[in-house]
Design a protein around this motif. Sequence first.
Motif, PDB file in Angstrom:
ATOM      1  N   ILE A 175       2.867   9.970   0.232  1.00  0.00           N
ATOM      2  CA  ILE A 175       2.429   8.833   1.027  1.00  0.00           C
ATOM      3  C   ILE A 175       1.510   9.282   2.152  1.00  0.00           C
ATOM      4  CG2 ILE A 175       4.345   8.860   2.679  1.00  0.00           C
ATOM      5  CD1 ILE A 175       4.350   5.791   2.494  1.00  0.00           C
ATOM      6  N   ASP A 176       1.591  10.569   2.528  1.00  0.00           N
ATOM      7  CA  ASP A 176       0.742  11.116   3.588  1.00  0.00           C
ATOM      8  C   ASP A 176      -0.434  11.920   3.045  1.00  0.00           C
ATOM      9  OD1 ASP A 176       2.372  10.147   5.727  1.00  0.00           O
ATOM     10  OD2 ASP A 176       3.796  11.755   5.296  1.00  0.00           O
ATOM     11  N   THR A 177      -0.218  12.632   1.946  1.00  0.00           N
ATOM     12  CA  THR A 177      -1.235  13.562   1.473  1.00  0.00           C
ATOM     13  C   THR A 177      -1.754  13.261   0.082  1.00  0.00           C
ATOM     14  OG1 THR A 177       0.411  15.075   0.529  1.00  0.00           O
ATOM     15  CG2 THR A 177      -0.195  15.407   2.843  1.00  0.00           C
ATOM     16  N   VAL A 228      -5.367  16.519   3.269  1.00  0.00           N
ATOM     17  CA  VAL A 228      -4.460  15.999   2.254  1.00  0.00           C
ATOM     18  C   VAL A 228      -4.174  17.098   1.223  1.00  0.00           C
ATOM     19  CG1 VAL A 228      -5.121  13.591   2.604  1.00  0.00           C
ATOM     20  CG2 VAL A 228      -6.404  14.992   0.990  1.00  0.00           C
ATOM     21  N   ALA A 229      -3.520  16.722   0.140  1.00  0.00           N
ATOM     22  CA  ALA A 229      -3.003  17.692  -0.825  1.00  0.00           C
ATOM     23  C   ALA A 229      -4.095  18.600  -1.389  1.00  0.00           C
ATOM     24  CB  ALA A 229      -2.309  16.953  -1.965  1.00  0.00           C
ATOM     25  N   SER A 241      -4.361  11.266  -6.939  1.00  0.00           N
ATOM     26  CA  SER A 241      -3.879   9.951  -6.529  1.00  0.00           C
ATOM     27  C   SER A 241      -3.846   9.920  -5.007  1.00  0.00           C
ATOM     28  CB  SER A 241      -2.481   9.678  -7.087  1.00  0.00           C
ATOM     29  OG  SER A 241      -2.505   9.650  -8.500  1.00  0.00           O
ATOM     30  N   PRO A 242      -4.718   9.149  -4.359  1.00  0.00           N
ATOM     31  CA  PRO A 242      -4.760   9.112  -2.890  1.00  0.00           C
ATOM     32  C   PRO A 242      -3.481   8.552  -2.289  1.00  0.00           C
ATOM     33  CG  PRO A 242      -6.800   8.254  -3.835  1.00  0.00           C
ATOM     34  CD  PRO A 242      -5.807   8.359  -4.951  1.00  0.00           C
ATOM     35  N   PRO A 243      -3.277   8.772  -0.985  1.00  0.00           N
ATOM     36  CA  PRO A 243      -2.045   8.290  -0.332  1.00  0.00           C
ATOM     37  C   PRO A 243      -1.799   6.807  -0.491  1.00  0.00           C
ATOM     38  CG  PRO A 243      -3.171   9.862   1.095  1.00  0.00           C
ATOM     39  CD  PRO A 243      -4.080   9.610  -0.060  1.00  0.00           C
ATOM     40  N   TYR A 244      -2.886   5.993  -0.563  1.00  0.00           N
ATOM     41  CA  TYR A 244      -2.659   4.551  -0.644  1.00  0.00           C
ATOM     42  C   TYR A 244      -1.925   4.131  -1.908  1.00  0.00           C
ATOM     43  CZ  TYR A 244      -7.333   4.778  -2.997  1.00  0.00           C
ATOM     44  OH  TYR A 244      -8.413   5.093  -3.799  1.00  0.00           O
ATOM     45  N   LEU A 245      -1.891   4.987  -2.926  1.00  0.00           N
ATOM     46  CA  LEU A 245      -1.169   4.649  -4.155  1.00  0.00           C
ATOM     47  C   LEU A 245       0.335   4.849  -4.025  1.00  0.00           C
ATOM     48  CD1 LEU A 245      -3.551   5.990  -6.949  1.00  0.00           C
ATOM     49  CD2 LEU A 245      -3.298   3.671  -6.064  1.00  0.00           C
ATOM     50  N   PHE A 246       0.805   5.316  -2.859  1.00  0.00           N
ATOM     51  CA  PHE A 246       2.229   5.553  -2.636  1.00  0.00           C
ATOM     52  C   PHE A 246       2.768   4.707  -1.478  1.00  0.00           C
ATOM     53  CE2 PHE A 246       0.273   9.254  -4.516  1.00  0.00           C
ATOM     54  CZ  PHE A 246       1.118   9.555  -5.575  1.00  0.00           C
TER      55      PHE A 246
END
Length: 777
Positions: free
Chosen positions: A51-53, A344-345, A382-387
């Motif tokens: 959700i953050d990375t 991010v990740a 998968s960017p953070p917005y997908l979580f």
Amino acid sequence: MGVAGMLLASLTWAPHTAARASALVDQRPTPAPATVLRAADAATAVAAAPIDTGEWGPVLDWGVMAKHMAMLSTGKVLVWSTGANARVWNPMTGTFTLTPATFGDLHCAGQSTLADGRVIVVGGENGSAHEGTNITSLFDPTTETWTRGSNMSELRWYATSTTLADGRVLASGGDSSAGVRTTGPELYDPPTDTWARLTGATRDQSVYPFMFVLPNGRTYMAGSKAATATIDVTGTGSWTDGPTAPWSTNGYSESAVMYQPGKILRAGGGDPAWARAAVVDMNPPSPAWREIAPMSFARRRMNLTILADGTVMAIGGTAAGDQESQAVLAGEIWNPATEAWTTVAAMTEARMYHSSAVMLADGRIVVGGGEAAGRLRAQVYSPPYLFKGTRPTITGSPGTTAYGTSFAISTPDAADISSVAVLRPSAATHALDMNQRYVPLAYTRSGNVLTVTAPASGGIAPPGDYMLIIKNTGGVPSVASWIRIGTSGSLQPGSVTGTVTDATTAAAIEGVAVSSSAGSTTTDAQGHYTIASAPAGDLQVTFQVAGYATETRQVLVPGGQIVTLDVAMAAPGGVSGRVTDATSGVALSGATVDYPGGVTTTNTSGDYAISGLPAGSHSLTFAATGYDARKQTVVVQANQVTTLDIALSPTATYVAGEVHDASTTAPLVGATVSIDTGQTTTTDAQGRYRVDLPPGSYTVTATAQGYSPSSGPVLISSGTHATLDFNLVSTAPTGSIGFRAASSANNATATSLVLPKPAGVVSGDVLLASVAARGSP
């Protein structure tokens, strides 16, 4: 079901965990081992929730090097490194369909999408680097077949393709042969399959120039040079100088993106790479580049990709050269609202030179290629917005819309929607996406329906296919629906007509020269004029006649329609004043004063004068070498001269730079940087420092615990700053290692030996050593 489960269940595309490898196994070599996360990345890309990375999916063995990728309106991705190995990847199934282009090597070409959804590829490589071709290649996403268009006039290798506001395509920059730059841009007309050279607009644009269509319909060259310019493609073409960017790089080491209409971000580049970033808003009358907070990582030959929520992601690249050991694996996302970067990740493998990245319709990013071990592989992010929760859904939307019209989106989530936007699909190669742009749209809501206003013109959104995206108040975007903007009718020429009168008496003015890029005319005895065959989109019209101030108006011309533009002209006014040093009060000679319609300079007494301005509010920009530029608004009265004195503040002078470990290139946090004047500072979390100093010569020294100090000279001139980076060499402690050696074969007496401890060896390490016996001692 958890948040992630609800998310994946809402996708219309297969999630990355279900993506499977290509069926083209006969073309794949044995995969090389994945690269190792750099120490600098590992220190930053700490363990965090998706959700953050965000989250990277498994590495996919594609069997093709994704030097070029283009997102198609079918939801698939066109991929190639040469024309012969072009293929289409289906994200839903993970499979490929071979679609070779047999009439030329499309390696190192330029690409964009046309108004009808086809992909156009300009130029390529003729056997070796810098040897260009004049081939035009066209790919139909529906039939998944290539056709060959008419040849360009020029040979192009590393050229940029730009789809313009009227649907034509501008090919610019590149090389024709080794050491020979292609300086003549040219225009392609898709309906007639013809090219036209712009002989009046020759310019050395370097390779892969950053070309972006502005809301006013013109195209802006935003880099990679510091000297930027706007091209007018009417007639034989012409250039107008634009604002100077903070730096210049060689093409394809830096990346740039138009993140909103007229707003551009440049970042990275250089060798060794830098982390610098800058933005410009080309919409005001006097735009200026502005350097912003740098990225967390120095990057060159990376990708900047617009995400579904309007943020921008920096992907891959290297800190130096094309060295895989210097690859940057951690991603970072830039928020246009805060102008801040968030790490991010980290991906699994290096993606460097000859990599590309595109955003899929489901909001994920696929990245592949790169001159590294994983060159034939890809990975999906998968960017953070997908979580962040359940995604809003679009249950109904039109397939096409015309400029300036309204259309409806049906969604059960209408009450929670915070934004509507269209995103032009990616077409990326060599650190540049030549197609992508994010366009926010105005809307109203009623029940489960959003009534949306389409972009006003092709300058805001060039005609073609777009991903239509709604976003909720939690920042979660929908899966995109596809919409084609700019129907054939909306691209037909229109006309502009009106009456010119005296602002005081309201009497018609005869003989006014009315000029525009679509043609010129004069007003008749009744003050009437008409500009016929005006191209659809934004049009700038100028009105000029003796005794009146010149007036310039911007008008939106709807395709195939007549628009009325009446103008009242008044006697001119003026502005005059003096420009001084804000500290000393000394007059500044040679300072520039930029005003709508021109520029002037101050005389030896610091005085300036501007005449012929229309009555009303005007923005003036004052600048001088060694001083911070200043903008000032002034109200001009007809037949009057307004006095405006300006004091400019001297530009801060300083030395700045970064301190790194010479071996790992990791930033050294808390290193001490001292000046021979006695001033000191320490480096921040990215190893950066800055010391404000007056102009002069200095010696700067960097020290850090466990490292040898390093010094260097700097010269700071008035109004400038100096950059000095340090790579410190570790002085890891050398202790002793005791061990016993014995040789029963030679009856040697057992002896204890003490050797220097190698750097990096710590207690508990086991070393293996051999001792050669030389007989009896």
